[in-house]
Write a protein that holds these residues in place. Structure first.
Motif, short mmCIF file in Angstrom:
data_model
loop_
_atom_site.label_atom_id
_atom_site.label_comp_id
_atom_site.label_asym_id
_atom_site.label_seq_id
_atom_site.Cartn_x
_atom_site.Cartn_y
_atom_site.Cartn_z
N THR A 126 24.37 -23.71 -31.82
CA THR A 126 24.21 -23.47 -33.19
C THR A 126 24.54 -24.86 -33.98
O THR A 126 23.69 -25.14 -34.92
CB THR A 126 25.46 -22.61 -33.60
N LEU A 127 25.29 -25.63 -33.33
CA LEU A 127 25.49 -27.06 -34.00
C LEU A 127 24.23 -27.84 -33.80
O LEU A 127 23.93 -28.73 -34.68
CB LEU A 127 26.68 -27.77 -33.07
N ALA A 128 23.49 -27.91 -32.69
CA ALA A 128 22.32 -28.43 -32.64
C ALA A 128 21.20 -28.24 -33.64
O ALA A 128 20.74 -29.04 -34.25
CB ALA A 128 21.74 -28.32 -31.39
N VAL A 129 21.22 -26.76 -33.95
CA VAL A 129 20.28 -26.51 -35.01
C VAL A 129 20.74 -26.96 -36.17
O VAL A 129 19.84 -27.40 -36.99
CB VAL A 129 20.02 -24.96 -34.82
N VAL A 130 21.90 -26.83 -36.72
CA VAL A 130 22.41 -27.35 -37.96
C VAL A 130 22.20 -28.97 -38.02
O VAL A 130 21.61 -29.39 -38.83
CB VAL A 130 23.84 -26.97 -37.96
N ALA A 131 22.45 -29.64 -36.94
CA ALA A 131 22.32 -31.09 -36.81
C ALA A 131 20.95 -31.50 -37.31
O ALA A 131 20.60 -32.48 -37.70
CB ALA A 131 22.96 -31.72 -35.75
N TYR A 132 19.95 -31.08 -36.48
CA TYR A 132 18.65 -31.46 -36.65
C TYR A 132 17.84 -30.90 -37.83
O TYR A 132 16.82 -31.12 -38.21
CB TYR A 132 18.01 -30.78 -35.24
N VAL B 218 29.07 -20.03 -36.21
CA VAL B 218 29.21 -20.97 -37.43
C VAL B 218 30.67 -20.85 -37.98
O VAL B 218 30.99 -21.88 -38.27
CB VAL B 218 28.20 -20.30 -38.47
N GLN B 219 31.20 -19.69 -37.69
CA GLN B 219 32.74 -19.80 -38.46
C GLN B 219 33.54 -20.55 -37.53
O GLN B 219 34.14 -21.37 -37.82
CB GLN B 219 33.12 -18.31 -38.28
N SER B 220 33.24 -20.66 -36.26
CA SER B 220 33.94 -21.62 -35.25
C SER B 220 33.96 -22.88 -35.66
O SER B 220 34.62 -23.63 -35.59
CB SER B 220 33.67 -21.22 -33.86
N LEU B 221 32.62 -23.28 -35.71
CA LEU B 221 32.13 -24.65 -36.25
C LEU B 221 32.70 -25.17 -37.57
O LEU B 221 33.38 -26.10 -37.80
CB LEU B 221 30.76 -24.79 -36.16
N THR C 242 33.28 -35.64 -39.43
CA THR C 242 33.86 -35.04 -38.07
C THR C 242 33.07 -34.97 -37.08
O THR C 242 33.23 -35.38 -35.97
CB THR C 242 34.91 -33.75 -38.37
N PHE C 243 31.97 -34.36 -37.46
CA PHE C 243 30.84 -34.10 -36.34
C PHE C 243 30.56 -35.49 -35.90
O PHE C 243 30.26 -35.71 -34.68
CB PHE C 243 29.54 -33.41 -37.03
N LEU C 244 30.15 -36.57 -36.91
CA LEU C 244 29.81 -37.88 -36.50
C LEU C 244 30.90 -38.53 -35.69
O LEU C 244 30.40 -38.92 -34.64
CB LEU C 244 29.64 -38.76 -37.55
N SER C 245 32.13 -38.25 -36.00
CA SER C 245 33.02 -38.84 -35.17
C SER C 245 33.39 -38.36 -33.70
O SER C 245 33.37 -38.91 -32.65
CB SER C 245 34.64 -38.66 -35.91
#
Length: 181
Positions: A95-101, A122-125, A151-154
């Protein structure tokens, strides 16, 4: 206040804060211009790099943080034996990969890529501060748009999103050279 003194003040603030500090908030608190702030940050970063100090300055989007120099981390870990952070589940990582890209992206768009529901991921992220609501899509129902955070970048050691590796299909396309007639 000259550049070196300002750099020392910034260093003290970052040391005490321990967490990433927003550059614009730092600038406002110190009552200096953006140019003065950037010059002081660059001077501090150059000093850490030149002297190969045990700490370094990390920039995550609009945030700054003092961090252990990567090559010295194993020694620190040996002494402190830190508790391992809980890793992300496979579904959360997908899910995070889909959001990031693909950001900004809606839950429905994430689900279309993954082929499964993503409410929990999504809620967890969001709870972990890795993604956030960045707006609403101008369509029926006005669904929430999600994007990554500083925070994701960090967390992934990135300065900005352009440092993300290319998706496999793009990397393959770059490797293939067009045929010359």
């Amino acid at each position: 206040m000259d550049t070196h003194e300002l750099a020392h003040v910034i260093e003290a603030i970052l040391f005490v804060a321990g967490e990433p500090v927003n550059v614009h908030e730092l600038q406002r608190a110190l009552e200096v211009t953006e140019l003065e702030t950037e010059q002081a940050i660059n001077a501090l970063d150059s000093d850490y790099s030149f002297h190969r100090r045990g700490i370094c300055l990390k920039r995550f989007g609009n945030h700054l943080q003092l961090s252990t120099r990567a090559e010295y981390a194993p020694y620190v870990e040996r002494l402190l034996q830190p508790i391992q952070k809980q890793s992300l589940s496979q579904s959360a990582m997908e899910t995070l990969a889909v959001v990031a890209y693909r950001q900004p992206v809606t839950k429905l768009e994430i689900e279309a890529v993954r082929g499964v529901k993503c409410d929990y991921s999504v809620q967890s992220l969001v709870n972990k501060g890795l993604i956030e609501e960045v707006g609403r899509k101008e369509t029926l129902g006005r669904p929430i748009l999600y994007g990554t955070t500083d925070t994701f970048l960090s967390h992934f050691g990135l300065s900005n999103l352009s440092e993300l590796p290319k998706p496999p299909e793009e990397a393959r396309a770059d490797e293939e050279e067009p045929l010359v007639p």
